[in-house]
Write a protein that holds these residues in place. Structure first.
Motif, PDB file in Angstrom:
ATOM      1  N   LEU A 179       0.639  -1.232   0.034  1.00 51.96           N
ATOM      2  CA  LEU A 179       0.000  -0.122  -0.111  1.00 51.96           C
ATOM      3  C   LEU A 179       0.922   1.245  -0.083  1.00 51.96           C
ATOM      4  N   SER A 206      -3.479   7.483  -0.089  1.00 55.02           N
ATOM      5  CA  SER A 206      -3.303   6.062  -1.030  1.00 55.02           C
ATOM      6  C   SER A 206      -2.978   6.383  -2.675  1.00 55.02           C
ATOM      7  N   PHE A 265      -8.970   1.932   0.599  1.00 52.94           N
ATOM      8  CA  PHE A 265      -7.379   2.009   0.165  1.00 52.94           C
ATOM      9  C   PHE A 265      -7.408   2.539  -1.364  1.00 52.94           C
ATOM     10  N   LEU A 316      -5.304   8.541   3.801  1.00 54.36           N
ATOM     11  CA  LEU A 316      -4.869   6.986   4.230  1.00 54.36           C
ATOM     12  C   LEU A 316      -5.206   6.789   5.828  1.00 54.36           C
ATOM     13  N   ALA A 367      -5.599   3.803   8.355  1.00 54.02           N
ATOM     14  CA  ALA A 367      -5.763   2.326   8.343  1.00 54.02           C
ATOM     15  C   ALA A 367      -5.318   1.785   9.807  1.00 54.02           C
TER      16      ALA A 367
END
Ligand code: GUN
Ligand code: FE
Length: 426
Positions: free
Chosen positions: A29, A36, A375, A381, A383
């Motif tokens: 990623l 992303s 994503f 981003l 996560a």
């Protein structure tokens, strides 16, 4: 290393749409300036020199969004669960919220709330505070410090509330709201104000008119409660005889979605056909709170119907009517209550499945914050990286099964790393 630019190596699951979850085992990623740039099976050459965070074997999913939670109720969650909404508010909630007039009480309680939220899987939240401007600003300071991205509401209440939790008049409530917005504006990067009339029973028409004016001037989003409990709905009909439904009581004052007025309504268990049409028209976000709706015997919202109508839906913990802050728990409960509703009440609406619940807890609520909850390239981003070996000890299990187990079984202790807008919190 550029600011917030790096590569994460892990096993990835993320929603692309309500219909599709994407999986990439042993993937890469790419985070570029906090967003992303996509998940890749093989790392493209242009990123080979970027720093790599190697979480091989661990599970990475987008951060979750809690679309409806009451920070000042965190302290008494898990008590008073045998009551229905209106009695629960009067006996448990209002006395506790009254304590936030005291800054030292608020400081300790809000620190605990924010610390627990920081450790969990949620990266975004839309939060109710109380009528107290000082404590609301304390909460915003604490949340900003935590690194989470939140919207926080100073609550408006000027009727049908105990003297300790009732503002003196609509004018006083509106003036305090303006002063609060003024103080908060430009103070925070991650913490935004959101207008928060508690619900129709606790706000006079005059206050609603004043809030509409403030909304028009500031463009701030709105959050409130809608059609949660039968006694509540009947009371609103008495209070607003001129409205065609509960939602119309908000709409009359211009506080029910539409261009320039993004709005979240928690619950929507008893929304009528007329109300559903208004929700669709205004693209009002439904915050589905299955834990709360079960605890207070409120009922089960027809979430599949809202999805069929194209109404945006996210998940809420609604602490303290809900007892769990983790939106993984809300995903599991959303699936569970939808099955009971289908079996016991209405076979026309099929139960939700894990793929759909995962969408609701990520993109569903995240989209209230913009491009959040996936994503896919361009998304901010957010996560979390989990070590799922505690509850998934079997090697070689497919990613869709690991995700399903994570929804049902993961605990905060399994979360190893957390990122918000590309920034690593831990
Ligand atoms: N309706 C008005 N206030 C509240 C609250 O604090 N919690 C819930 N669940 N519903 C409400
Ligand atoms: Fe609530």
């Amino acid at each position: 290393m550029r600011h917030s630019s790096y590569v994460i190596r892990a096993d990835f699951c993320w929603s692309k749409s309500l219909e599709e979850v994407a999986y990439q085992e042993n993937g890469w990623l790419v985070c570029e300036n906090g967003r992303s740039a996509g998940v890749f099976a093989h790392l493209p050459g242009q990123y080979h020199s970027w720093p790599i965070l190697d979480y091989t074997g661990q599970l990475a999913v987008p951060g979750l969004t809690d679309l409806h939670v009451h920070a000042p109720q965190y302290r008494f969650r898990g008590t008073g669960m045998d009551l229905e909404l209106l009695e629960w508010l009067n006996t448990e909630t209002f006395p506790e919220e009254s304590k936030y007039a005291d800054p030292s009480y608020a400081e300790i309680a809000y620190q605990q709330f924010a610390e627990d939220l920081r450790r969990g899987p949620n990266t975004r939240a839309c939060i109710f505070a109380t009528i107290h401007t000082g404590a609301t600003l304390q909460l915003m300071d604490i949340l900003e410090e935590s690194g989470l991205c939140t919207m926080v509401g100073r609550v408006n209440m000027d009727r049908n509330s105990p003297p300790t939790l009732c503002e003196a008049s609509a004018a006083v409530s509106a003036a305090a709201t303006r002063a609060w917005i003024q103080e908060a504006q430009g103070q925070y990067r991650r913490t935004k104000p959101i207008l928060t009339p508690r619900f129709i029973p606790s706000c006079t028409d005059e206050l609603m008119r004043a809030l509409h004016k403030i909304q028009q001037e500031t463009g701030l989003p709105v959050q409130s409660h809608l059609s949660e409990n039968p006694d509540e709905c009947a009371w609103v009909q008495e209070l607003c005889p001129g409205s065609t439904c509960y939602g119309d009581a908000y709409r009359q004052f211009g506080l029910f979605g539409g261009p320039g007025c993004p709005t979240i309504m928690a619950h929507c268990v008893y929304s009528t056909e007329e109300e559903i049409a208004l929700m669709r028209e205004g693209q009002v976000y439904v915050a589905h709170c299955p834990d709360s709706n079960t605890n207070l015997s409120s009922g089960i919202a027809p979430i599949r119907r809202y999805l069929q109508e194209g109404i945006p839906v996210g998940l809420g913990s609604d602490v303290a009517a809900g007892t769990q802050t983790s939106i993984f728990r809300a995903m599991a409960q959303a699936i569970q209550v939808s099955k009971l509703r289908w079996r016991l009440a209405d076979p026309s609406l099929l139960p939700l499945n894990a793929r759909e619940a995962f969408y609701l807890g990520t993109i569903g609520g995240g989209s209230f914050f913009g491009q959040v909850g996936s994503f896919e390239p361009g998304y901010e981003l957010d996560a979390i990286v989990l070590d799922d070996t505690r509850y998934t000890p079997i090697k070689g299990m497919s990613l869709d099964k690991r995700l399903e187990r994570t929804i049902y079984l993961s605990e905060d202790q399994d979360i190893r790393h957390k990122f918000v807008q590309g920034r690593m919190l831990f």
